[in-house]
Design a protein around this motif. Structure first.
Motif, PDB file in Angstrom:
ATOM      1  N   PRO A 146     -38.134  46.889  57.656  1.00  0.00           N
ATOM      2  CA  PRO A 146     -38.211  45.545  58.250  1.00  0.00           C
ATOM      3  C   PRO A 146     -39.126  44.649  57.415  1.00  0.00           C
ATOM      4  O   PRO A 146     -40.162  45.082  56.912  1.00  0.00           O
ATOM      5  CB  PRO A 146     -38.813  45.798  59.632  1.00  0.00           C
ATOM      6  N   THR A 147     -38.729  43.390  57.257  1.00  0.00           N
ATOM      7  CA  THR A 147     -39.551  42.401  56.553  1.00  0.00           C
ATOM      8  C   THR A 147     -39.522  41.094  57.332  1.00  0.00           C
ATOM      9  O   THR A 147     -38.673  40.885  58.200  1.00  0.00           O
ATOM     10  CB  THR A 147     -39.044  42.123  55.121  1.00  0.00           C
ATOM     11  N   ALA A 148     -40.453  40.213  57.014  1.00  0.00           N
ATOM     12  CA  ALA A 148     -40.475  38.881  57.614  1.00  0.00           C
ATOM     13  C   ALA A 148     -41.232  37.946  56.685  1.00  0.00           C
ATOM     14  O   ALA A 148     -42.099  38.370  55.933  1.00  0.00           O
ATOM     15  CB  ALA A 148     -41.134  38.923  58.987  1.00  0.00           C
ATOM     16  N   TYR A 149     -40.867  36.680  56.737  1.00  0.00           N
ATOM     17  CA  TYR A 149     -41.607  35.677  55.979  1.00  0.00           C
ATOM     18  C   TYR A 149     -41.592  34.382  56.764  1.00  0.00           C
ATOM     19  O   TYR A 149     -40.730  34.162  57.632  1.00  0.00           O
ATOM     20  CB  TYR A 149     -41.020  35.474  54.579  1.00  0.00           C
ATOM     21  N   PHE A 150     -42.562  33.524  56.496  1.00  0.00           N
ATOM     22  CA  PHE A 150     -42.656  32.267  57.223  1.00  0.00           C
ATOM     23  C   PHE A 150     -41.926  31.182  56.446  1.00  0.00           C
ATOM     24  O   PHE A 150     -42.208  30.928  55.278  1.00  0.00           O
ATOM     25  CB  PHE A 150     -44.116  31.866  57.438  1.00  0.00           C
ATOM     26  N   ASP A 151     -40.950  30.578  57.108  1.00  0.00           N
ATOM     27  CA  ASP A 151     -40.157  29.505  56.510  1.00  0.00           C
ATOM     28  C   ASP A 151     -40.768  28.172  56.916  1.00  0.00           C
ATOM     29  O   ASP A 151     -40.706  27.776  58.089  1.00  0.00           O
ATOM     30  CB  ASP A 151     -38.705  29.607  56.985  1.00  0.00           C
ATOM     31  N   ASP A 152     -41.361  27.466  55.944  1.00  0.00           N
ATOM     32  CA  ASP A 152     -42.015  26.197  56.266  1.00  0.00           C
ATOM     33  C   ASP A 152     -41.024  25.169  56.790  1.00  0.00           C
ATOM     34  O   ASP A 152     -41.360  24.358  57.664  1.00  0.00           O
ATOM     35  CB  ASP A 152     -42.727  25.649  55.025  1.00  0.00           C
ATOM     36  N   ALA A 153     -39.803  25.180  56.266  1.00  0.00           N
ATOM     37  CA  ALA A 153     -38.804  24.200  56.705  1.00  0.00           C
ATOM     38  C   ALA A 153     -38.454  24.403  58.175  1.00  0.00           C
ATOM     39  O   ALA A 153     -38.291  23.436  58.928  1.00  0.00           O
ATOM     40  CB  ALA A 153     -37.554  24.307  55.838  1.00  0.00           C
ATOM     41  N   GLN A 154     -38.322  25.663  58.582  1.00  0.00           N
ATOM     42  CA  GLN A 154     -37.996  25.943  59.978  1.00  0.00           C
ATOM     43  C   GLN A 154     -39.236  26.023  60.865  1.00  0.00           C
ATOM     44  O   GLN A 154     -39.129  26.035  62.089  1.00  0.00           O
ATOM     45  CB  GLN A 154     -37.253  27.282  60.096  1.00  0.00           C
ATOM     46  N   ASN A 155     -40.417  26.082  60.228  1.00  0.00           N
ATOM     47  CA  ASN A 155     -41.671  26.279  60.943  1.00  0.00           C
ATOM     48  C   ASN A 155     -41.595  27.513  61.832  1.00  0.00           C
ATOM     49  O   ASN A 155     -41.999  27.513  62.995  1.00  0.00           O
ATOM     50  CB  ASN A 155     -42.030  25.055  61.786  1.00  0.00           C
ATOM     51  N   ALA A 156     -41.043  28.570  61.272  1.00  0.00           N
ATOM     52  CA  ALA A 156     -40.841  29.801  62.039  1.00  0.00           C
ATOM     53  C   ALA A 156     -40.743  30.981  61.083  1.00  0.00           C
ATOM     54  O   ALA A 156     -40.486  30.814  59.893  1.00  0.00           O
ATOM     55  CB  ALA A 156     -39.579  29.713  62.884  1.00  0.00           C
ATOM     56  N   PHE A 157     -40.941  32.175  61.631  1.00  0.00           N
ATOM     57  CA  PHE A 157     -40.720  33.378  60.861  1.00  0.00           C
ATOM     58  C   PHE A 157     -39.230  33.668  60.757  1.00  0.00           C
ATOM     59  O   PHE A 157     -38.465  33.420  61.686  1.00  0.00           O
ATOM     60  CB  PHE A 157     -41.412  34.580  61.519  1.00  0.00           C
ATOM     61  N   VAL A 158     -38.838  34.198  59.615  1.00  0.00           N
ATOM     62  CA  VAL A 158     -37.473  34.678  59.418  1.00  0.00           C
ATOM     63  C   VAL A 158     -37.552  36.190  59.265  1.00  0.00           C
ATOM     64  O   VAL A 158     -38.240  36.693  58.376  1.00  0.00           O
ATOM     65  CB  VAL A 158     -36.817  34.046  58.174  1.00  0.00           C
ATOM     66  N   GLU A 159     -36.855  36.911  60.140  1.00  0.00           N
ATOM     67  CA  GLU A 159     -36.907  38.369  60.116  1.00  0.00           C
ATOM     68  C   GLU A 159     -35.664  38.932  59.451  1.00  0.00           C
ATOM     69  O   GLU A 159     -34.551  38.428  59.646  1.00  0.00           O
ATOM     70  CB  GLU A 159     -37.029  38.931  61.536  1.00  0.00           C
ATOM     71  N   GLN A 160     -35.860  39.976  58.659  1.00  0.00           N
ATOM     72  CA  GLN A 160     -34.768  40.656  57.982  1.00  0.00           C
ATOM     73  C   GLN A 160     -35.059  42.161  57.968  1.00  0.00           C
ATOM     74  O   GLN A 160     -36.175  42.590  58.247  1.00  0.00           O
ATOM     75  CB  GLN A 160     -34.635  40.192  56.523  1.00  0.00           C
ATOM     76  N   VAL A 161     -34.043  42.931  57.645  1.00  0.00           N
ATOM     77  CA  VAL A 161     -34.269  44.310  57.219  1.00  0.00           C
ATOM     78  C   VAL A 161     -33.744  44.419  55.800  1.00  0.00           C
ATOM     79  O   VAL A 161     -32.749  43.783  55.431  1.00  0.00           O
ATOM     80  CB  VAL A 161     -33.582  45.343  58.132  1.00  0.00           C
ATOM     81  N   ARG A 162     -34.443  45.205  54.987  1.00  0.00           N
ATOM     82  CA  ARG A 162     -34.025  45.461  53.617  1.00  0.00           C
ATOM     83  C   ARG A 162     -33.514  46.891  53.531  1.00  0.00           C
ATOM     84  O   ARG A 162     -34.121  47.812  54.082  1.00  0.00           O
ATOM     85  CB  ARG A 162     -35.188  45.286  52.643  1.00  0.00           C
ATOM     86  N   LEU A 163     -32.392  47.075  52.870  1.00  0.00           N
ATOM     87  CA  LEU A 163     -31.807  48.393  52.686  1.00  0.00           C
ATOM     88  C   LEU A 163     -32.060  48.869  51.258  1.00  0.00           C
ATOM     89  O   LEU A 163     -31.836  48.119  50.292  1.00  0.00           O
ATOM     90  CB  LEU A 163     -30.304  48.367  52.948  1.00  0.00           C
ATOM     91  N   ILE A 164     -32.527  50.089  51.125  1.00  0.00           N
ATOM     92  CA  ILE A 164     -32.730  50.711  49.820  1.00  0.00           C
ATOM     93  C   ILE A 164     -31.864  51.960  49.794  1.00  0.00           C
ATOM     94  O   ILE A 164     -32.104  52.910  50.560  1.00  0.00           O
ATOM     95  CB  ILE A 164     -34.203  51.085  49.595  1.00  0.00           C
ATOM     96  N   SER A 165     -30.835  51.963  48.956  1.00  0.00           N
ATOM     97  CA  SER A 165     -29.988  53.147  48.844  1.00  0.00           C
ATOM     98  C   SER A 165     -30.681  54.162  47.946  1.00  0.00           C
ATOM     99  O   SER A 165     -31.331  53.816  46.959  1.00  0.00           O
ATOM    100  CB  SER A 165     -28.603  52.786  48.304  1.00  0.00           C
ATOM    101  N   VAL A 166     -30.531  55.426  48.327  1.00  0.00           N
ATOM    102  CA  VAL A 166     -31.262  56.501  47.679  1.00  0.00           C
ATOM    103  C   VAL A 166     -30.271  57.526  47.144  1.00  0.00           C
ATOM    104  O   VAL A 166     -29.540  58.154  47.902  1.00  0.00           O
ATOM    105  CB  VAL A 166     -32.231  57.183  48.662  1.00  0.00           C
ATOM    106  N   GLY A 167     -30.225  57.646  45.836  1.00  0.00           N
ATOM    107  CA  GLY A 167     -29.419  58.670  45.189  1.00  0.00           C
ATOM    108  C   GLY A 167     -30.256  59.319  44.113  1.00  0.00           C
ATOM    109  O   GLY A 167     -31.367  59.783  44.365  1.00  0.00           O
ATOM    110  N   THR A 168     -29.764  59.321  42.900  1.00  0.00           N
ATOM    111  CA  THR A 168     -30.606  59.761  41.788  1.00  0.00           C
ATOM    112  C   THR A 168     -31.559  58.652  41.376  1.00  0.00           C
ATOM    113  O   THR A 168     -32.504  58.889  40.620  1.00  0.00           O
ATOM    114  CB  THR A 168     -29.736  60.154  40.586  1.00  0.00           C
ATOM    115  N   ARG A 169     -31.313  57.435  41.871  1.00  0.00           N
ATOM    116  CA  ARG A 169     -32.190  56.299  41.629  1.00  0.00           C
ATOM    117  C   ARG A 169     -32.199  55.419  42.874  1.00  0.00           C
ATOM    118  O   ARG A 169     -31.349  55.558  43.756  1.00  0.00           O
ATOM    119  CB  ARG A 169     -31.750  55.490  40.408  1.00  0.00           C
ATOM    120  N   LEU A 170     -33.153  54.496  42.936  1.00  0.00           N
ATOM    121  CA  LEU A 170     -33.276  53.575  44.053  1.00  0.00           C
ATOM    122  C   LEU A 170     -32.586  52.261  43.730  1.00  0.00           C
ATOM    123  O   LEU A 170     -32.665  51.775  42.590  1.00  0.00           O
ATOM    124  CB  LEU A 170     -34.748  53.303  44.377  1.00  0.00           C
ATOM    125  N   THR A 171     -31.940  51.657  44.729  1.00  0.00           N
ATOM    126  CA  THR A 171     -31.335  50.341  44.578  1.00  0.00           C
ATOM    127  C   THR A 171     -31.620  49.526  45.827  1.00  0.00           C
ATOM    128  O   THR A 171     -31.286  49.958  46.941  1.00  0.00           O
ATOM    129  CB  THR A 171     -29.811  50.430  44.382  1.00  0.00           C
TER     130      THR A 171
END
Length: 583
Positions: free
Chosen positions: A449-474
Motif C-alpha cells: 500500500p502507498t499514499a501521497y498527498f495531491d495538492d490539486a485535490q487537497n487530499a491523499f491519493v491511495e494506491q497499491v503497488r504490485l511487485i512481481s517476483v520471479g528470478t528478478r523483481l518488476t
C-alpha cells in the motif's frame, strides 16, 4: 529469578505501543515441565477481515460488521450489516457466530490517542460504553445478522485469540481505569489527560454459551511502555525495568489450562532494551528475544544480542544462551521465520544476518549479506527473501531487493529495483506502508500500500503497488483505491482490495494494465460524517490521514531544501513503518 516485583493490579502502555500476537501454530501434544500433558487445542487468531465460504466478514472501525458476498468475485455485493458502537479492532468467526471486539476510542487514528469523550465527536458514533465490548453475532443468515449477546470489558482491547471455548483478550488500561480498579473512582469518559494508557491486561472469557459469555480470569501488570507477546501456550509481558538501566523485565503467563485459568509464572530480567513485540518469538517451549545494549529511541537500538530462554517450566524460566552479533549498527528490522531469525542493521554498509536456530541452544549465523538501505524491512518466504529500504547509491530512494537464501551458505542477491511509488511523483514524497507489504498468489506477487498527498485535490491519493517476483523483481503501475487498502488477497484469479470505505475487484491478468472489475463503496461513513464528528485527520482513511501530520506537512515546509527533505524522508519512513506495525 526475579519474582513478581511487577504488580498485577492496573497497568499500562504508551500511546505508540500495541499488543502483538506472535504465533507459530498449534502445538502437538507433549509433556511439559510440570509433568502434565499439553493437549493440542483448536486455535484461531483474530483479524479485522475473515473470508469464510464465499462471504468476506469485515469489522469496520466506524460502522460495525459488514458481510460482503464474494462467491462471484466479479459481482460482489453487500449481503448484510450490523451497526455496532465503538471502533472495531478484532473479529473471529466460528461456525455461525461472529465475535467482534470494539473499543471506545480511536487510539492512533490521527497519530495520537483520541477518546470518544472528546468534544469534537458527534453523538452518532459515540459508544454507550467505556473501555471495550465483545459482541457475539448470529451470522447464519448473512442478509440479516442478529446480535446474540454482549459483554463489556475494562480497558482498550488490542488483540484477541480463541482457543477452543476460551477467548483471550489483551490490551491496555488507562489511568482512570487503573484508579477504578484500585477503588479510586475513575472512568474513561472525562476527556482529560488521565485517559492516557497506564498498563496492560490479559482476560480469559468463556464463550461456551454464546448467549452468556462470562469472565474466567484476569491479570494486569503495572509499568510504563509495557507490551504482550503471545503464543498458543502462553504470553510474555515485557517492558523496561524501572529499577535497572538498560534492562528489560519479562513475566511469563501460562494459558494452557483448558478451563481458561491464567497462571502467572516466572518474572525475570533480560539484559538490554526491547523495542517492541516484533523482537520476540515464542515457539513451543522456547522464547527468543533480540535486545540492544544501547537504545537510541523508543523503537531503535544498537549492539543487538539474541537471548534464548527455556520456558518448559513457566514457574522457572531458564536462559539457554546469549548470542551477540558482530556489529555496532542500529537494528532496523527483525523477522522470525520457521527456524531462522533475520536481522537487518545499519552501519557503514548494512549487514543482514540470517541466523539458523534449529538448535536453540546453539544459534549459528548461516549468512551475512550486504543489504541495501538505511532502514530495511524483511519479508522471508521459503527459499527467498524480499527486502525494502533506502539505498544511498540510489540517491536515498526506496529500493527492493530479492535474495536467494537456499542454501544459506550460498545466499545471494538476485535482483534490485528502485521503487517509483507513483507514476508522476518523486518517491521521497510518497508514503510506503512497508509494514503492511506481504506476499500473495503463492509468492508470485508482493503488494505494498502507498499514499501521497495531491495538492490539486487537497487530499491523499491511495494506491497499491504490485511487485512481481520471479528470478528478478518488476514493479508495475499503481492501482488506485478509495480509502487505504488495509486488506487484500487473490480469489479466483482476481485481486481484491478492502479499505474502511470501499471494496474493489481487479483483473490483473496484465499486471501493467490492471482493470477494475467491480467496486462497492460506502462500507463506512462518508467524508461528511467524519468531518461532522471532528475527525478531520481521518477523512478518506484513518490509516492514511492519520499519518499526514508526519509526512505531508514537514515535506511541504522543507521542500526547497533537497538534502533536508531526504533526511526528513528517511526519518519519516522509519517512523511511519514502525507505527504501521501497531495498527
Amino acid at each position: 529469578m526475579l519474582r513478581a516485583s511487577i504488580l498485577r493490579t492496573a497497568i499500562s502502555l504508551s500511546a505508540s505501543t500495541a499488543i502483538c500476537m506472535c504465533v507459530t501454530g498449534c502445538p502437538a501434544p507433549q509433556t511439559v515441565g510440570d509433568g502434565s500433558l499439553n493437549v493440542a487445542r483448536e486455535l484461531e487468531e483474530a483479524d479485522v477481515v475473515k473470508l469464510v465460504d464465499g462471504v468476506l466478514y469485515a469489522a469496520n472501525p466506524y460502522s460495525g460488521l459488514r458481510l460482503i458476498d464474494v462467491r462471484d468475485i466479479d459481482a460482489p455485493s453487500l449481503a448484510g450489516s450490523l451497526e455496532l458502537g465503538g471502533r472495531a479492532v478484532e473479529l473471529l468467526i466460528r461456525d455461525d457466530l461472529a465475535y467482534i471486539v470494539t473499543t471506545a476510542d480511536f487510539f492512533d487514528c490521527a497519530g495520537d490517542p483520541v477518546g470518544f469523550s472528546s468534544q469534537e465527536f458527534a453523538a452518532e458514533i459515540t459508544p454507550d460504553f467505556d473501555g471495550s465490548r465483545l459482541w457475539i453475532v448470529d451470522i447464519s443468515d448473512s442478509a440479516a445478522p442478529q446480535l446474540v449477546s454482549q459483554l463489556d470489558i475494562v480497558g482498550f482491547v488490542r488483540e484477541a485469540r480463541r482457543v477452543d471455548n476460551v477467548l483471550y483478550l489483551t490490551g491496555v488500561l488507562t489511568l482512570d481505569e487503573a484508579d477504578e480498579q484500585n477503588g479510586d473512582g475513575g472512568g474513561n469518559d472525562d476527556g482529560e489527560g488521565d485517559d492516557e494508557p497506564a498498563g496492560v491486561f490479559i482476560d480469559s472469557i468463556s464463550i461456551a454459551d454464546s448467549s452468556a459469555p462470562a469472565f474466567i480470569d484476569s491479570e494486569s501488570f503495572e509499568g510504563e511502555d509495557y507490551d504482550i507477546a503471545a503464543s498458543p501456550n502462553g504470553m510474555a509481558v515485557l517492558g523496561p525495568d524501572p529499577t535497572l538501566a538498560e534492562t528489560s523485565v519479562m513475566t511469563y503467563v501460562d494459558i494452557r489450562d483448558p478451563a481458561g485459568d491464567l497462571v502467572v509464572g516466572d518474572t525475570f530480567r533480560v539484559p538490554g532494551f526491547i523495542a517492541d513485540t516484533s523482537v520476540v518469538n515464542i515457539v513451543g517451549d522456547t522464547l527468543f528475544v533480540v535486545t540492544g545494549e544501547s537504545s537510541l529511541s523508543r523503537f531503535s537500538f544498537r549492539n543487538p544480542v539474541l537471548y534464548v530462554y527455556d520456558i518448559s517450566n513457566p514457574a522457572d524460566v531458564e536462559r539457554m544462551t546469549r548470542f551477540p552479533f558482530d556489529t555496532f549498527g542500529e537494528v532496523n528490522s527483525i523477522q522470525y521465520s520457521d527456524d531462522r531469525v533475520f536481522i537487518a542493521t545499519s552501519s557503514s554498509r548494512d549487514p543482514l544476518f540470517i541466523v539458523d536456530v534449529q538448535d536453540p541452544s546453539n544459534p549459528v549465523v548461516g549468512a551475512q549479506l550486504e543489504s541495501p538501505g538505511q532502514d530495511t524491512f524483511l519479508f522471508p518466504l521459503q527459499d527467498r527473501l524480499l527486502t525494502i529500504g533506502f539505498e544511498s547509491s540510489f540517491g536515498g530512494r526506496p529500493v527492493a531487493s530479492l535474495f536467494d537464501i537456499s542454501p544459506l551458505d550460498n545466499a545471494r542477491r538476485m535482483s534490485i529495483i528502485e521503487l517509483d511509488g507513483t507514476d508522476s511523483l518523486e518517491p521521497i514524497s510518497v508514503f510506503f506502508d512497508v509494514a503492511s507489504t506481504r506476499w500473495i498468489d503463492d509468492g508470485r506477487l508482493a503488494v505494498m500500500p502507498t499514499a501521497y498527498f495531491d495538492d490539486a485535490q487537497n487530499a491523499f491519493v491511495e494506491q497499491v503497488r504490485l511487485i512481481s517476483v520471479g528470478t528478478r523483481l518488476t514493479e508495475h503501475v499503481g492501482i488506485s483505491h478509495r480509502g487505504y487498502a488495509n486488506a487484500f488477497d487473490m480469489l479466483n484469479e482476481r485481486l481484491w482490495l478492502l479499505s474502511d470505505l470501499s471494496f474493489q475487484t481487479i483483473n490483473i491478468d496484465d499486471l501493467d494494465n490492471p482493470i477494475s472489475v467491480a467496486r462497492l463503496d460506502d462500507l463506512g461513513p462518508n467524508d461528511q460524517d467524519l468531518l461532522d464528528a471532528g475527525l478531520t485527520q481521518c477523512v478518506l482513511s484513518a490509516a492514511t490521514e492519520g499519518r499526514r501530520s508526519f509526512l505531508a506537512a514537514p515535506c511541504g515546509i522543507l521542500g526547497i531544501i533537497p538534502v533536508g527533505m531526504m533526511v526528513l524522508g528517511l526519518m519519516q519512513f522509519r517512523l511511519l513503518c514502525r507505527r504501521g506495525r501497531h495498527r
